[in-house]
Design a protein around this motif. Structure first.
Motif, PDB file in Angstrom:
ATOM      1  N   LYS A   1       0.837  -1.202   0.000  1.00 18.19           N
ATOM      2  CA  LYS A   1       0.000   0.000   0.000  1.00 18.19           C
ATOM      3  C   LYS A   1       0.875   1.257   0.000  1.00 18.19           C
ATOM      4  O   LYS A   1       0.590   2.227  -0.707  1.00 18.19           O
ATOM      5  N   THR A   2       1.930   1.226   0.804  1.00 19.35           N
ATOM      6  CA  THR A   2       2.835   2.379   0.874  1.00 19.35           C
ATOM      7  C   THR A   2       3.506   2.625  -0.475  1.00 19.35           C
ATOM      8  O   THR A   2       3.678   3.777  -0.898  1.00 19.35           O
ATOM      9  N   LYS A   3       3.878   1.550  -1.157  1.00 21.84           N
ATOM     10  CA  LYS A   3       4.497   1.678  -2.483  1.00 21.84           C
ATOM     11  C   LYS A   3       3.555   2.352  -3.472  1.00 21.84           C
ATOM     12  O   LYS A   3       3.958   3.215  -4.260  1.00 21.84           O
ATOM     13  N   ILE A   4       2.305   1.959  -3.427  1.00 20.84           N
ATOM     14  CA  ILE A   4       1.318   2.531  -4.347  1.00 20.84           C
ATOM     15  C   ILE A   4       1.191   4.039  -4.120  1.00 20.84           C
ATOM     16  O   ILE A   4       1.165   4.837  -5.063  1.00 20.84           O
ATOM     17  N   ILE A   5       1.121   4.429  -2.845  1.00 19.34           N
ATOM     18  CA  ILE A   5       0.995   5.856  -2.515  1.00 19.34           C
ATOM     19  C   ILE A   5       2.252   6.617  -2.915  1.00 19.34           C
ATOM     20  O   ILE A   5       2.183   7.722  -3.479  1.00 19.34           O
ATOM     21  N   TYR A   6       3.416   6.054  -2.628  1.00 19.65           N
ATOM     22  CA  TYR A   6       4.679   6.728  -2.958  1.00 19.65           C
ATOM     23  C   TYR A   6       4.799   6.943  -4.465  1.00 19.65           C
ATOM     24  O   TYR A   6       5.209   8.014  -4.931  1.00 19.65           O
ATOM     25  N   ASP A   7       4.417   5.941  -5.230  1.00 16.49           N
ATOM     26  CA  ASP A   7       4.442   6.051  -6.693  1.00 16.49           C
ATOM     27  C   ASP A   7       3.488   7.154  -7.160  1.00 16.49           C
ATOM     28  O   ASP A   7       3.809   7.931  -8.069  1.00 16.49           O
ATOM     29  N   PHE A   8       2.320   7.245  -6.518  1.00 16.13           N
ATOM     30  CA  PHE A   8       1.339   8.278  -6.860  1.00 16.13           C
ATOM     31  C   PHE A   8       1.914   9.670  -6.617  1.00 16.13           C
ATOM     32  O   PHE A   8       1.790  10.568  -7.451  1.00 16.13           O
ATOM     33  N   VAL A   9       2.563   9.858  -5.466  1.00 12.69           N
ATOM     34  CA  VAL A   9       3.149  11.159  -5.127  1.00 12.69           C
ATOM     35  C   VAL A   9       4.260  11.519  -6.120  1.00 12.69           C
ATOM     36  O   VAL A   9       4.361  12.671  -6.572  1.00 12.69           O
ATOM     37  N   GLN A  10       5.095  10.545  -6.472  1.00  8.39           N
ATOM     38  CA  GLN A  10       6.192  10.825  -7.401  1.00  8.39           C
ATOM     39  C   GLN A  10       5.677  11.276  -8.767  1.00  8.39           C
ATOM     40  O   GLN A  10       6.263  12.160  -9.397  1.00  8.39           O
ATOM     41  N   LYS A  11       4.585  10.679  -9.214  1.00  6.26           N
ATOM     42  CA  LYS A  11       4.054  11.017 -10.534  1.00  6.26           C
ATOM     43  C   LYS A  11       3.268  12.325 -10.520  1.00  6.26           C
ATOM     44  O   LYS A  11       3.223  13.045 -11.514  1.00  6.26           O
TER      45      LYS A  11
ATOM     46  N   LEU B   1      -2.066  11.098   2.462  1.00  9.16           N
ATOM     47  CA  LEU B   1      -2.543  10.047   1.556  1.00  9.16           C
ATOM     48  C   LEU B   1      -2.475   8.671   2.216  1.00  9.16           C
ATOM     49  O   LEU B   1      -3.387   7.847   2.047  1.00  9.16           O
ATOM     50  N   LEU B   2      -1.404   8.438   2.969  1.00  9.09           N
ATOM     51  CA  LEU B   2      -1.275   7.155   3.667  1.00  9.09           C
ATOM     52  C   LEU B   2      -2.360   6.984   4.725  1.00  9.09           C
ATOM     53  O   LEU B   2      -2.861   5.873   4.956  1.00  9.09           O
ATOM     54  N   GLN B   3      -2.717   8.082   5.372  1.00 11.53           N
ATOM     55  CA  GLN B   3      -3.786   8.021   6.379  1.00 11.53           C
ATOM     56  C   GLN B   3      -5.096   7.540   5.771  1.00 11.53           C
ATOM     57  O   GLN B   3      -5.870   6.822   6.416  1.00 11.53           O
ATOM     58  N   VAL B   4      -5.344   7.919   4.535  1.00  9.94           N
ATOM     59  CA  VAL B   4      -6.587   7.547   3.856  1.00  9.94           C
ATOM     60  C   VAL B   4      -6.725   6.027   3.755  1.00  9.94           C
ATOM     61  O   VAL B   4      -7.832   5.485   3.823  1.00  9.94           O
ATOM     62  N   VAL B   5      -5.582   5.328   3.619  1.00  9.59           N
ATOM     63  CA  VAL B   5      -5.615   3.862   3.475  1.00  9.59           C
ATOM     64  C   VAL B   5      -5.062   3.177   4.731  1.00  9.59           C
ATOM     65  O   VAL B   5      -4.549   2.062   4.681  1.00  9.59           O
ATOM     66  N   ASP B   6      -5.142   3.903   5.853  1.00  6.93           N
ATOM     67  CA  ASP B   6      -4.825   3.340   7.178  1.00  6.93           C
ATOM     68  C   ASP B   6      -3.375   2.879   7.322  1.00  6.93           C
ATOM     69  O   ASP B   6      -3.092   1.859   7.960  1.00  6.93           O
ATOM     70  N   VAL B   7      -2.457   3.616   6.735  1.00 10.43           N
ATOM     71  CA  VAL B   7      -1.025   3.338   6.921  1.00 10.43           C
ATOM     72  C   VAL B   7      -0.451   4.462   7.782  1.00 10.43           C
ATOM     73  O   VAL B   7      -0.451   5.621   7.360  1.00 10.43           O
ATOM     74  N   PRO B   8       0.045   4.154   8.984  1.00 11.88           N
ATOM     75  CA  PRO B   8       0.620   5.204   9.837  1.00 11.88           C
ATOM     76  C   PRO B   8       1.975   5.656   9.307  1.00 11.88           C
ATOM     77  O   PRO B   8       2.715   4.874   8.686  1.00 11.88           O
ATOM     78  N   SER B   9       2.323   6.921   9.535  1.00  8.15           N
ATOM     79  CA  SER B   9       3.637   7.438   9.150  1.00  8.15           C
ATOM     80  C   SER B   9       3.963   8.631  10.021  1.00  8.15           C
ATOM     81  O   SER B   9       3.062   9.273  10.572  1.00  8.15           O
ATOM     82  N   TYR B  10       5.271   8.940  10.127  1.00  9.88           N
ATOM     83  CA  TYR B  10       5.718   9.989  11.029  1.00  9.88           C
ATOM     84  C   TYR B  10       6.616  10.978  10.294  1.00  9.88           C
ATOM     85  O   TYR B  10       7.557  10.582   9.593  1.00  9.88           O
ATOM     86  N   ASN B  11       6.330  12.270  10.478  1.00 10.70           N
ATOM     87  CA  ASN B  11       7.236  13.304   9.970  1.00 10.70           C
ATOM     88  C   ASN B  11       8.583  13.157  10.655  1.00 10.70           C
ATOM     89  O   ASN B  11       8.656  12.955  11.866  1.00 10.70           O
ATOM     90  N   THR B  12       9.648  13.285   9.888  1.00 10.06           N
ATOM     91  CA  THR B  12      11.000  13.059  10.408  1.00 10.06           C
ATOM     92  C   THR B  12      11.905  14.216  10.018  1.00 10.06           C
ATOM     93  O   THR B  12      12.021  14.559   8.834  1.00 10.06           O
TER      94      THR B  12
ATOM     95  N   VAL C   1       7.775   5.316   7.857  1.00 12.91           N
ATOM     96  CA  VAL C   1       6.629   4.405   7.939  1.00 12.91           C
ATOM     97  C   VAL C   1       7.046   3.205   8.779  1.00 12.91           C
ATOM     98  O   VAL C   1       7.961   2.465   8.396  1.00 12.91           O
ATOM     99  N   PRO C   2       6.423   3.003   9.951  1.00 13.73           N
ATOM    100  CA  PRO C   2       6.815   1.873  10.798  1.00 13.73           C
ATOM    101  C   PRO C   2       6.472   0.543  10.134  1.00 13.73           C
ATOM    102  O   PRO C   2       5.373   0.362   9.608  1.00 13.73           O
ATOM    103  N   ASN C   3       7.462  -0.358  10.151  1.00 15.68           N
ATOM    104  CA  ASN C   3       7.276  -1.679   9.552  1.00 15.68           C
ATOM    105  C   ASN C   3       7.932  -2.708  10.465  1.00 15.68           C
ATOM    106  O   ASN C   3       9.117  -2.979  10.365  1.00 15.68           O
ATOM    107  N   GLY C   4       7.164  -3.229  11.415  1.00 15.79           N
ATOM    108  CA  GLY C   4       7.727  -4.110  12.434  1.00 15.79           C
ATOM    109  C   GLY C   4       8.642  -3.322  13.345  1.00 15.79           C
ATOM    110  O   GLY C   4       8.267  -2.268  13.863  1.00 15.79           O
ATOM    111  N   ASP C   5       9.871  -3.817  13.520  1.00 22.89           N
ATOM    112  CA  ASP C   5      10.847  -3.136  14.374  1.00 22.89           C
ATOM    113  C   ASP C   5      11.648  -2.075  13.619  1.00 22.89           C
ATOM    114  O   ASP C   5      12.517  -1.427  14.196  1.00 22.89           O
ATOM    115  N   ASN C   6      11.384  -1.919  12.336  1.00 26.37           N
ATOM    116  CA  ASN C   6      12.157  -0.994  11.514  1.00 26.37           C
ATOM    117  C   ASN C   6      11.252   0.076  10.912  1.00 26.37           C
ATOM    118  O   ASN C   6      10.043   0.090  11.142  1.00 26.37           O
TER     119      ASN C   6
END
Length: 635
Positions: free
Chosen positions: A289-299, A339-350, A377-382
């Motif tokens: 899901k994150t990949k799809i959103i990232y690709d959308f932003v890049q385009k 955009l990630l929030q819309v599809v329930d993917v958490p992310s943090y400004n860094t 974008v948190p993904n397990g321990d990373n």
């Protein structure tokens, strides 16, 4: 009596006038300050008066004698301003070599332009700067300014020495502040410099330094800010973007930043939300899901350059980015977050320092820091790190702009210092596989496939975007060991999924093999000779640094010309040391066919000035062996 008085007055006036002119004369500068210097800072003074949590006044005086063209950057005469920061006064006076006034530059004569070229959205973020073209060298610029701001989050850092090849005659910092705002400071690299510090009660602080000599720029040296004295300053209770803030702990600071500055900036139009949900569909996997959103932003979007701290810390609204299709690092990171929030993917400004030279957020000094923003974008321990300003970077790739450094991740529960991705030395690879043929006239033709990964991907993948003439120049520079080089077909494979960039290149050259009588001589390693010129530096002063290591491997098949036999073949070679490992091997397959294997591994690290010669000798041995020659005899 009247004439006598007039005469005395004239003499006094002349003496005073001469003294004033002589103040800035180059003759007044000691020889020791001119040695190794492109510019001499006669006076660098900043007076910071923090009147309250919401008011800071900054006065600057900077007098710089520019000795040659390389010293022009040391004039440093510019001020940023916006709706929270006003420039009360700004002017400069230019003097010739002997201290005679050439030109007075008032505010109206300074260039005034947007901090971002071509952007109307950021029209409030502007810069006033001195644009002066000298007629001759040396000359002196006396610059002064006064500014006021309600943003007390950013107290300027103070550098006693701004860089290499500049000396400082007088350096003064004065700071005054209320005792209830939690003023704090951190000093760096004071031990080798004579700096006088005065603390007047608990509301004033002063630093004074004199006659700091210019240091030569030496190859592989760390950044000047990692060697020379500087002071960081901050307030525990500050004001930013119209909001009072607290910086007692990173957790508290991050909580405040998220709740007070970022809150309310991620709302998107219903139409966009519907589009994004349809784009992601029934996909449940977080990474996909994150990949799809990232690709959308890049385009969809493009980047405009506004650094953190100049364009403010409050991102423009995600809805504005969605409508306009562009934004700065904060805006694009925040838009991706929305955009990630819309599809329930958490992310943090860094927040971090973005640069090819690695620089950390100072984890033991809670304050406003950084010049760039990315998304975590948190993904397990990373974390998956997203560089939202790039339209080309592979998903999750950091390259050399944000890798391996301490950053501030802003979570809902507060801030946390985290290390970004470390690209291990042996993962920064360039693997070459190919063949070349030498004919009986010494002419060369070859094909080579080069696959690059890790941080090497960052430098190699940019070749794909070059214009044809730029590509030609790139490869002729890269293979400058081959005279008369001609390029044939060039194909690229940019595998963004595995973050590998592959170059397929055909090349040829006449007279690669030098013929003398019945002999032919040529260098075995045609494709990947070490081109690093490590200069001899006598009495080196500074330590040296290898920021990123790498591993190069090559396997090349060599077809020898018919009618010749091998008279001399270089021996296999191996070199090991603290800086890395190097190995070459030549395998004779038959009378006219060889296989050449080469590997070069370099360790990253920080080393003392005394180890530099050892490093130079290590690289010299590598270069010498890379130039090993084969001798053929005509049958």
């Amino acid at each position: 009596m009247k004439n006598l008085c007039c005469g005395v007055f004239f003499l006094l006036f002349f003496a005073n006038s001469f003294a004033q002119k002589s103040d800035f004369s180059i003759l007044k500068i000691s020889d020791s300050l001119k040695e190794n210097a492109n510019a001499v800072v006669r006076l660098d003074q900043m007076d910071i008066n923090i009147a309250s949590q919401r008011s800071m006044n900054i006065k600057k005086q900077r007098i710089v004698t520019v000795l040659n063209q390389k010293g022009l950057n040391e004039i440093d005469a510019y001020e940023y301003y916006d709706k929270t920061t006003s420039i009360k006064s700004i002017e400069a006076v230019v003097y010739d070599a002997f201290g005679n006034e050439i030109k007075k530059i008032k505010r109206k004569d300074f260039k005034d332009q947007s901090a971002v070229s071509g952007s109307t959205l950021f029209s409030d973020n502007r810069v006033l700067y001195l644009d002066y073209t000298p007629i001759t060298y040396p000359f002196t610029v006396a610059y002064s300014s006064e500014s006021e701001t309600s943003n007390t989050a950013f107290i300027p850092r103070w550098y006693f020495l701004s860089g290499y090849n500049v000396s400082v005659e007088n350096c003064i910092l004065n700071v005054s502040f209320p005792n209830n705002l939690g003023f704090k400071k951190k000093e760096f690299h004071f031990s080798d410099f004579k700096i006088e510090k005065t603390v007047d009660s608990d509301t004033k602080l002063s630093y004074v330094a004199h006659n700091i000599l210019a240091q030569k720029s030496e190859d592989y040296s760390p950044a000047p800010s990692d060697l020379y004295p500087k002071v960081m300053m901050g307030l525990e209770h500050f004001h930013l973007e119209g909001v009072d803030g607290t910086a007692t702990t990173w957790e508290a600071f991050g909580k405040w930043y998220g709740d007070k500055i970022l809150a309310g900036t991620t709302t998107l139009p219903e139409e966009t939300q519907t589009k994004i949900k349809a784009l992601v569909g029934n996909e449940k996997d977080l990474v996909k899901k994150t990949k799809i959103i990232y690709d959308f932003v890049q385009k969809k979007s493009r980047y405009v350059n506004i650094a953190v701290g100049i364009g403010g810390w409050k991102p423009m609204l995600a809805s504005d980015v969605d409508r306009l299709g562009y934004g700065d690092c904060k805006a694009l990171s925040n838009y991706t977050k929305a955009l990630l929030q819309v599809v329930d993917v958490p992310s943090y400004n860094t927040i971090l320092y973005g640069d090819g030279y690695k620089s950390n957020i100072q984890s033991d000094f809670v304050s406003m820091q950084g010049n760039h923003m990315i998304l975590a974008v948190p993904n397990g321990d990373n974390y998956i790190w997203l560089e939202c300003t790039s339209q080309d970077d592979p998903f999750g790739y950091q390259g050399t702009f944000t890798d391996d450094r301490d950053v501030l991740v802003v979570k809902p529960e507060g801030g946390e210092i985290v290390r970004t991705k470390i690209y291990e030395d042996k993962g920064n690879t360039q693997s070459g596989k190919g063949t070349y043929t030498i004919n009986e006239n010494g002419d060369f033709s070859g094909v080579l496939k080069i696959a690059s990964q890790g941080t090497k991907y960052a430098s190699k993948s940019r070749v794909e975007t070059l214009q044809p003439h730029e590509k030609e120049k790139h490869y002729k520079d890269y293979w400058n060991n081959i005279n008369n080089l001609k390029l044939g077909k060039i194909n690229f494979t940019n595998d963004k999924e595995n973050i590998q960039f592959t170059e397929d290149v055909q090349i040829s050259a006449s007279n690669y093999g030098a013929i003398s009588g019945n002999k032919m001589i040529f260098i075995v390693d045609a494709f990947n000779q070490n081109s690093e010129n490590v200069k001899r530096i006598r009495n080196r002063k500074s330590p040296f640094q290898i920021q990123r290591g790498y591993l190069d491997t090559d396997e090349i098949e060599i077809n020898l010309p018919t009618g010749f036999s091998i008279e001399f073949l270089p021996q296999n070679y191996e070199l090991k040391g603290k800086f890395g490992e190097y190995k070459t091997e030549i395998i004779k397959n038959d009378a006219n066919k060889l296989t050449y294997k080469r590997s070069m591994f370099l360790n990253k690290g920080k080393y003392s000035n005394k180890e530099y010669d050892e490093y130079r000798l290590f690289m010299e041995q590598v270069s010498r062996n890379d130039n090993a020659k084969i001798i053929l005899s005509r049958n």
